[in-house]
Design a protein around this motif. Structure first.
Motif, PDB file in Angstrom:
ATOM      1  N   THR A   1       9.845   3.109  -0.469  1.00  0.00           N
ATOM      2  CA  THR A   1       9.272   4.340  -1.001  1.00  0.00           C
ATOM      3  C   THR A   1      10.201   5.508  -0.676  1.00  0.00           C
ATOM      4  O   THR A   1      11.078   5.411   0.177  1.00  0.00           O
ATOM      5  CB  THR A   1       7.874   4.655  -0.419  1.00  0.00           C
ATOM      6  OG1 THR A   1       8.016   5.314   0.850  1.00  0.00           O
ATOM      7  CG2 THR A   1       7.045   3.403  -0.255  1.00  0.00           C
ATOM      8  N   SER A   2       9.955   6.622  -1.325  1.00  0.00           N
ATOM      9  CA  SER A   2      10.706   7.844  -1.037  1.00  0.00           C
ATOM     10  C   SER A   2       9.860   8.849  -0.266  1.00  0.00           C
ATOM     11  O   SER A   2      10.266   9.999  -0.104  1.00  0.00           O
ATOM     12  CB  SER A   2      11.197   8.477  -2.343  1.00  0.00           C
ATOM     13  OG  SER A   2      10.090   8.858  -3.149  1.00  0.00           O
TER      14      SER A   2
ATOM     15  N   GLN B   1       0.823  -1.208   0.000  1.00  0.00           N
ATOM     16  CA  GLN B   1       0.000   0.000   0.000  1.00  0.00           C
ATOM     17  C   GLN B   1       0.863   1.267   0.000  1.00  0.00           C
ATOM     18  O   GLN B   1       0.492   2.276  -0.604  1.00  0.00           O
ATOM     19  CB  GLN B   1      -0.968  -0.017   1.173  1.00  0.00           C
ATOM     20  CG  GLN B   1      -2.066  -1.065   1.007  1.00  0.00           C
ATOM     21  CD  GLN B   1      -3.259  -0.823   1.900  1.00  0.00           C
ATOM     22  OE1 GLN B   1      -3.465   0.263   2.415  1.00  0.00           O
ATOM     23  NE2 GLN B   1      -4.071  -1.858   2.083  1.00  0.00           N
ATOM     24  N   ALA B   2       1.996   1.229   0.677  1.00  0.00           N
ATOM     25  CA  ALA B   2       2.891   2.393   0.652  1.00  0.00           C
ATOM     26  C   ALA B   2       3.373   2.674  -0.763  1.00  0.00           C
ATOM     27  O   ALA B   2       3.394   3.834  -1.215  1.00  0.00           O
ATOM     28  CB  ALA B   2       4.073   2.156   1.580  1.00  0.00           C
TER      29      ALA B   2
ATOM     30  N   VAL C   1      17.984   8.131   9.782  1.00  0.00           N
ATOM     31  CA  VAL C   1      19.142   7.872   8.916  1.00  0.00           C
ATOM     32  C   VAL C   1      18.723   7.054   7.701  1.00  0.00           C
ATOM     33  O   VAL C   1      19.082   7.372   6.555  1.00  0.00           O
ATOM     34  CB  VAL C   1      20.256   7.157   9.709  1.00  0.00           C
ATOM     35  CG1 VAL C   1      21.366   6.686   8.767  1.00  0.00           C
ATOM     36  CG2 VAL C   1      20.833   8.085  10.775  1.00  0.00           C
ATOM     37  N   LEU C   2      17.949   6.001   7.921  1.00  0.00           N
ATOM     38  CA  LEU C   2      17.525   5.130   6.822  1.00  0.00           C
ATOM     39  C   LEU C   2      16.697   5.881   5.789  1.00  0.00           C
ATOM     40  O   LEU C   2      16.787   5.604   4.588  1.00  0.00           O
ATOM     41  CB  LEU C   2      16.712   3.956   7.372  1.00  0.00           C
ATOM     42  CG  LEU C   2      17.484   2.798   7.987  1.00  0.00           C
ATOM     43  CD1 LEU C   2      16.538   1.857   8.719  1.00  0.00           C
ATOM     44  CD2 LEU C   2      18.251   2.038   6.912  1.00  0.00           C
ATOM     45  N   THR C   3      15.876   6.817   6.252  1.00  0.00           N
ATOM     46  CA  THR C   3      15.006   7.555   5.332  1.00  0.00           C
ATOM     47  C   THR C   3      15.663   8.808   4.776  1.00  0.00           C
ATOM     48  O   THR C   3      15.017   9.564   4.036  1.00  0.00           O
ATOM     49  CB  THR C   3      13.703   7.965   6.044  1.00  0.00           C
ATOM     50  OG1 THR C   3      14.027   8.777   7.182  1.00  0.00           O
ATOM     51  CG2 THR C   3      12.897   6.748   6.485  1.00  0.00           C
ATOM     52  N   GLY C   4      16.910   9.046   5.111  1.00  0.00           N
ATOM     53  CA  GLY C   4      17.565  10.255   4.641  1.00  0.00           C
ATOM     54  C   GLY C   4      16.942  11.522   5.185  1.00  0.00           C
ATOM     55  O   GLY C   4      16.859  12.538   4.492  1.00  0.00           O
TER      56      GLY C   4
END
Length: 313
Positions: free
Chosen positions: A62-63, A20-21, A91-94
């Protein structure tokens, strides 16, 4: 207004959360909410994956920005541990991660047998927890002996480049005042303009205000209402019961007093884009900057198609 998608961990399997994401990003949603629960509200929802594992997976799938809606960093998990989890997520998601926090529900927090504090104590605990997390995010060695928590020689080494924003949930005046005082933003699920105004007037200023609502996409409004009532009868449970009932069985018992029409009022049911646009407009008029919609039931792709064509374009 920024429109995002709300991933209900209580209803979706881990694979469905990821699916869904991805679908939400393709449809044009601009951000994600994800709930943080140990239990579902009722057994019919049937899921409750560990949110920190899911955020790690989402960071690679996803971004979109991700906000927990919301984490309780006071009882079930010590705030020093939540601080590490949130730092790694950022950190993982920037830097696309925001930590939504609240005082929680007995449903999720009672599992170790600790007493469930009254609301004023829970707010006091939340304020201390947020202060501990922010101190740890500075990167130094932290020792803390407070009223509710002890931290000894703790240091978080994996840290994001930018400070983590902490958004605070509030449904009453005291909680909203706390959100205004210590939060980087405000979180709610009610289109209550008075509470948004209170947040802004008591120190929140122009900080972000987020809200979420639920939908049940289906071919007809009545079919959507049936799905909503089957999966989320607890949506009609009033007052503070949602904070104090300790198990899904108790919510099921309370939900016996809830009718399908009561749940229908809390959802956008069916496939009429006007109903969704009207709900979004209600939150916009209340002063929210961001609103997140969750679909309940199996027809999530229909909701994504509707939003891509009629709402987000």
């Amino acid at each position: 207004m920024r429109i995002g998608y709300f991933l209900s961990s209580e209803e979706l399997t881990p694979a469905e959360i990821i699916e869904q994401a991805k679908g939400a990003e393709r449809a044009g949603f601009s951000a994600l909410w994800i709930s943080d629960h140990y239990h579902p509200w009722v057994d019919a929802q049937g899921q409750s994956s560990f949110v920190w594992s899911m955020i790690g997976a989402l960071s690679q799938a996803t971004s979109l920005p991700i906000t927990t809606a919301v984490t309780c960093p006071t009882v079930r998990i010590h705030p020093a541990v939540i601080a590490q989890a949130a730092a790694t997520s950022a950190v993982l998601t920037g830097g696309r991660f925001r930590l939504g926090v609240g005082t929680g529900e007995a449903l999720n927090e009672h599992i170790f047998g600790d007493a469930w504090p009254e609301a004023d104590v829970r707010l006091e605990m939340l304020e201390e927890a947020v202060a501990i997390m922010r101190e740890l995010w500075k990167g130094g060695v932290v020792s803390h002996r407070g009223k509710h928590y002890t931290v000894e020689n703790a240091r978080i080494y994996t840290l994001p480049e930018q400070p983590i924003e902490v958004l605070v949930s509030g449904f009453g005046p005291k909680a909203v005042d706390l959100a205004a005082r210590i939060g980087d933003g405000y979180v709610s699920t009610m289109p209550d303009g008075d509470l948004v105004a209170r947040f802004r007037e008591h120190g929140g200023g122009a900080k972000v205000a987020q809200a979420g609502f639920k939908a049940a996409f289906a071919d007809t409004e009545e079919e959507g209402a049936r799905i909503a009532y089957e999966k989320w009868p607890n949506a009609g449970v009033p007052g503070e019961l949602s904070q104090v009932l300790p198990s899904p069985k108790h919510f099921e018992q309370a939900s016996e007093l809830v009718t399908q029409d009561m749940v229908k009022k809390a959802f956008v049911c069916g496939n009429d884009p006007r109903a969704h646009l009207e709900m979004i407009d209600t939150y916009a008029k209340a002063g929210f900057d961001e609103v997140y919609v969750a679909n309940t039931g199996p027809h999530w792709q229909g909701l994504f198609d509707l939003y891509a064509k009629h709402v987000l374009s």
